[in-house]
Design an enzyme around this catalytic site. Structure first.
Site, PDB file in Angstrom:
ATOM      1  CD  GLN A  33      15.080  39.190  -5.074  1.00 40.76           C
ATOM      2  OE1 GLN A  33      14.011  39.647  -5.622  1.00 40.76           O
ATOM      3  NE2 GLN A  33      16.154  39.561  -4.521  1.00 40.76           N
ATOM      4  CE  LYS A  53      14.368  44.537  -1.617  1.00 42.40           C
ATOM      5  NZ  LYS A  53      13.201  46.145  -2.156  1.00 42.40           N
ATOM      6  CB  THR A  54      10.739  47.289   2.888  1.00 44.49           C
ATOM      7  OG1 THR A  54      10.222  47.464   1.329  1.00 44.49           O
ATOM      8  CG2 THR A  54      10.167  49.248   2.567  1.00 44.49           C
ATOM      9  NE  ARG A  85       9.657  37.571  -4.919  1.00 42.32           N
ATOM     10  CZ  ARG A  85      10.399  38.088  -4.410  1.00 42.32           C
ATOM     11  NH1 ARG A  85       9.774  38.595  -4.005  1.00 42.32           N
ATOM     12  NH2 ARG A  85      11.379  37.974  -4.518  1.00 42.32           N
ATOM     13  CG  ASP A 139      13.696  49.382  -2.619  1.00 36.98           C
ATOM     14  OD1 ASP A 139      15.010  48.581  -2.534  1.00 36.98           O
ATOM     15  OD2 ASP A 139      12.287  49.164  -2.650  1.00 36.98           O
ATOM     16  CD  GLU A 140      13.166  46.348  -5.662  1.00 39.01           C
ATOM     17  OE1 GLU A 140      14.411  45.371  -5.972  1.00 39.01           O
ATOM     18  OE2 GLU A 140      13.083  45.763  -5.084  1.00 39.01           O
TER      19      GLU A 140
END
Length: 729
Positions: A256, A42-43, A605, A225-226
């Site tokens: 998430q 994503k980043t 994670r 983002d997010e």
């Protein structure tokens, strides 16, 4: 609209992106929703998109990228810098962007640009004062709960005036009075709290078309983002900024969304296509982080949620690693079991920095810390705001706040006699009374202390000396921040005072030295260092920003703090009913789904190995209670038993690895008894300590039977029947 491919695109971008990533990166104009699963790059997509926009001719200053933590923003800036794409583009958190907007357009927001940002401690002092001013007491109106209620209102963009108009019962009307008084106190101190940053920025944008238009044309491409973690205020800010051009790119994952308790609204991402009908939707499903066995159980778990957008987690890593579920007798055995597993991993060559322990609540860390200390396992607690809560650090920061904003009475009261300079409470009360009667700030009253007749001349001289010292600092506040911090530490007398305290004082002084070093790093990394900007960064510092990946220590943190991180080996402990899912989620489907998402975040994670633990008994508030394994364990698709034997490697036979990737359907239960239950769902019972409650569940295990009761106090408890002494009513 897609922008045309260029040689630079082909060479620098295309070869390093999947087909779905390319679609997101090279989308040019119009709304774009990127559903990005965990570990899907994503980043990378966001930073490549920034670079691609600039490469296509978009000026960097027309790009605004927003994320949720300082750490994530820093990482994004560094990656963009590698493409020579960061200069001029605004990359920050939502709160930092709002600070920038409010300082720039402060006159429209009804504040001055040097406002202070109050943290939890400062807010608590202000709300206590507000409660007192309303002739109420903090017993009936808890400051913490009152602040939570006010925070919820602000996140919904309900200001004090609007809430007063809609308050229609005793509690609401009383809360309205406290809310109004609290806001007036903040205004008098030229201060805002975290929620004010969002609320005031949202109102500023919506109520001032010229400001909205100016910022809309400045930030012609908005990347968020997010997005699944945005609250209503952030949603409205984003919509206002993008209203002029519709060039909004929202990246996130409904699976998430884990911040409902602080106002995040999952509907913002679920309804994105309704808000922006022409939106292009791209799904990033390839996972570059986790082993296939980890993704398999994560997919099985999250499939139980209803509020989500369908997607898969497609593994790209080769088969490796394992998923292990381990039952323990109690939290002590659980902690030492984790320590033993870590020792085993280290013996196999694993670095401690590649290991993390996740838990639902901070209190769970105690047993783990004790086990690690005894086992001599180095660890770090990822709870970074604690550094800034130390007395000596808060003292220094209070000086800095007064230098920037003399109206900040909370900070001024903290330093006026710190270190001790002979200015006592009686004198301070007299000066405050003088300020109140003349409707001036405390700082202005100190300046006029010679006119306060009931303050002795000798004490007035001390106040004047203090004021002159602060004024001296204020005259030289435009240089390097580290130099100012060091000067305050020395000239205020704090350094001398700490050294005089002996060993404890030396430790405190060392903490201040660490603060000075951190300020020096800020000075080096900032083009134009400013004390007000530095204080803003500290005020917006979060636990997630504190994780240090460079130290050779096991990381201990809550599942919420784990968001955005990754480790080769992850341990998730306390996966029991009442902990995960948390007891507050009982009988609430939305909250249970959020708890499941939180577990999903923790699982994803892990890169190689995932260890999940639960205890049969756990000490809670001084009582040893029988626990029930979490419902989420069954949803993972693993067959296991509380009495499972350990294999030759010390792991349970319920291990799943990539040599045996077929997972059986879990139709069986950990507990399967045919005995008639002594309690039934819906029975009304009474407990000597917890009072009256309603039976929610009963597990008949003979002498080890467990009954789950929702008590009228709001608590839900799983109690060992032989110890609980419940009486059926």
């Amino acid at each position: 609209m897609m922008f045309p491919s260029t040689a630079k695109h082909d060479d620098a971008f295309t070869s390093r992106l999947t087909a779905s990533q390319q679609k997101a990166v090279f989308h040019r104009d119009g709304p774009l929703l990127v559903i990005a699963g965990p570990g899907s790059g994503k980043t990378r997509v966001i930073t490549f998109r920034i670079a691609a926009l600039i490469d296509s001719g978009v000026p960097p200053q027309n790009i605004c990228a927003i994320t949720f933590t300082n750490k994530a923003a820093d990482e994004m800036r560094q990656r963009a810098f590698a493409f020579s794409a960061s200069a001029g583009a605004h990359i920050s958190t939502f709160h930092s962007l709002c600070v920038r907007i409010l300082r720039r357009y402060s006159e429209f927001a009804g504040i001055t640009p040097n406002f202070s940002i109050y943290d939890d401690s400062d807010q608590s002092k202000c709300v206590k004062q507000a409660i007192t001013d309303c002739n109420l007491n903090t017993t009936d109106f808890s400051p913490a709960r009152t602040l939570d209620a006010i925070s919820t209102l602000k996140n919904k963009l309900i200001d004090a005036g609007a809430f007063e108009n809609q308050a229609d019962d005793f509690f609401s009307k009383t809360l309205s009075k406290i809310y109004s008084r609290y806001q007036q106190i903040l205004k008098d101190l030229n201060a805002v709290d975290f929620d004010d940053l969002l609320m005031k920025a949202a109102f500023l944008l919506e109520n001032n078309p010229d400001v909205r238009s100016e910022l809309g044309h400045r930030y012609k491409y908005l990347l968020i983002d997010e997005y699944q973690d945005t609250n209503h205020a952030q949603y409205r800010i984003a919509k206002a900024l993008a209203s002029a051009h519709n060039n909004i790119c929202a990246t996130g994952d409904p699976d998430q969304s884990i911040y409902r308790w602080r106002g995040a609204d999952i509907r913002n991402i679920l309804d994105f296509e309704r808000d922006w009908p022409n939106a292009v939707v791209v799904r990033l499903e390839e996972n570059f982080r986790s082993a296939p066995c980890i993704l398999e159980v994560a997919d099985r778990l999250i499939a139980n949620n209803q509020s989500r957008k369908e997607k898969r987690l497609i593994a790209t890593r080769p088969p490796a690693g394992k998923v292990v579920i381990e039952p323990y007798e109690d939290e002590v055995e659980e902690a030492f079991g984790v320590a033993d597993n870590i020792r085993r991993l280290v013996d196999e060559g694993t670095s401690l920095s590649n290991i993390a322990i996740f838990y639902r609540v901070n209190a769970q860390s105690r047993a783990i810390e004790e086990a690690f200390i005894r086992s001599k396992i180095p660890y770090q607690i990822v709870r970074g705001v604690e550094f800034y809560n130390r007395k000596e650090i808060r003292d220094i920061l209070a000086y800095l706040k007064v230098i920037v904003n003399p109206a900040d009475k909370v900070a001024l009261l903290r330093i006026i006699n710190t270190p001790t300079r002979g200015i006592g409470k009686t004198t301070i009360d007299k000066v405050q009374d003088y300020a109140s009667r003349r409707n001036i700030s405390l700082y202005e009253a100190i300046r006029a202390v010679s006119q306060i007749s009931n303050v002795p001349q000798s004490t007035a001289a001390k106040l004047t000396a203090f004021l002159n010292m602060v004024e001296g600092f204020r005259k030289n506040d435009s240089g390097l921040v580290a130099e100012m911090v060091e000067r305050v530490f020395t000239d205020s007398g704090l350094e001398k005072s700490l050294i005089a305290e002996g060993a404890d004082g030396k430790d405190a002084a060392a903490n201040v030295e660490e603060l000075i070093s951190a300020a020096a790093v800020y000075d080096k990394q900032t083009e134009t260092p400013a004390l007000v900007d530095y204080l803003q960064q500290i005020a917006l510092f979060s636990d997630a920003d504190a994780y240090n990946a460079s130290v050779e220590r096991v990381a201990l943190m809550t599942l919420h703090s784990a968001k955005g991180l990754e480790f080769d080996n992850v341990f998730i402990v306390g996966v029991e009913e009442g902990l995960l899912p948390h007891e507050r989620s009982a009988d609430n489907d939305d909250e249970t789904e959020e708890e499941r998402r939180l577990f999903f975040v923790g699982i994803t994670r892990a890169k190689v190995n995932l260890f999940i633990a639960f205890a049969k008994y756990r000490q809670i508030r001084g009582q040893t209670l029988r626990t029930i394994p979490s419902q989420f364990l069954f949803e993972l698709g693993l067959s296991f038993s509380e009495s499972a034997e350990r294999n030759d490697n010390g792991y349970l036979k319920s291990t799943i690895d990539n040599r045996q990737s077929t997972i059986s359907n879990h139709q069986s239960s950990i507990i399967n008894h045919k005995l008639s239950p002594r309690f039934h769902r819906g029975d009304i019972v009474v407990h000597k300590k917890f009072g009256i409650g309603t039976v929610k569940d009963f597990a008949d295990m003979g002498d080890n039977s467990v009954v789950t009761v929702a008590f009228n106090t709001g608590q839900t408890k799983s109690l060992a029947l032989k110890y609980a002494k419940l009486t059926k009513l």
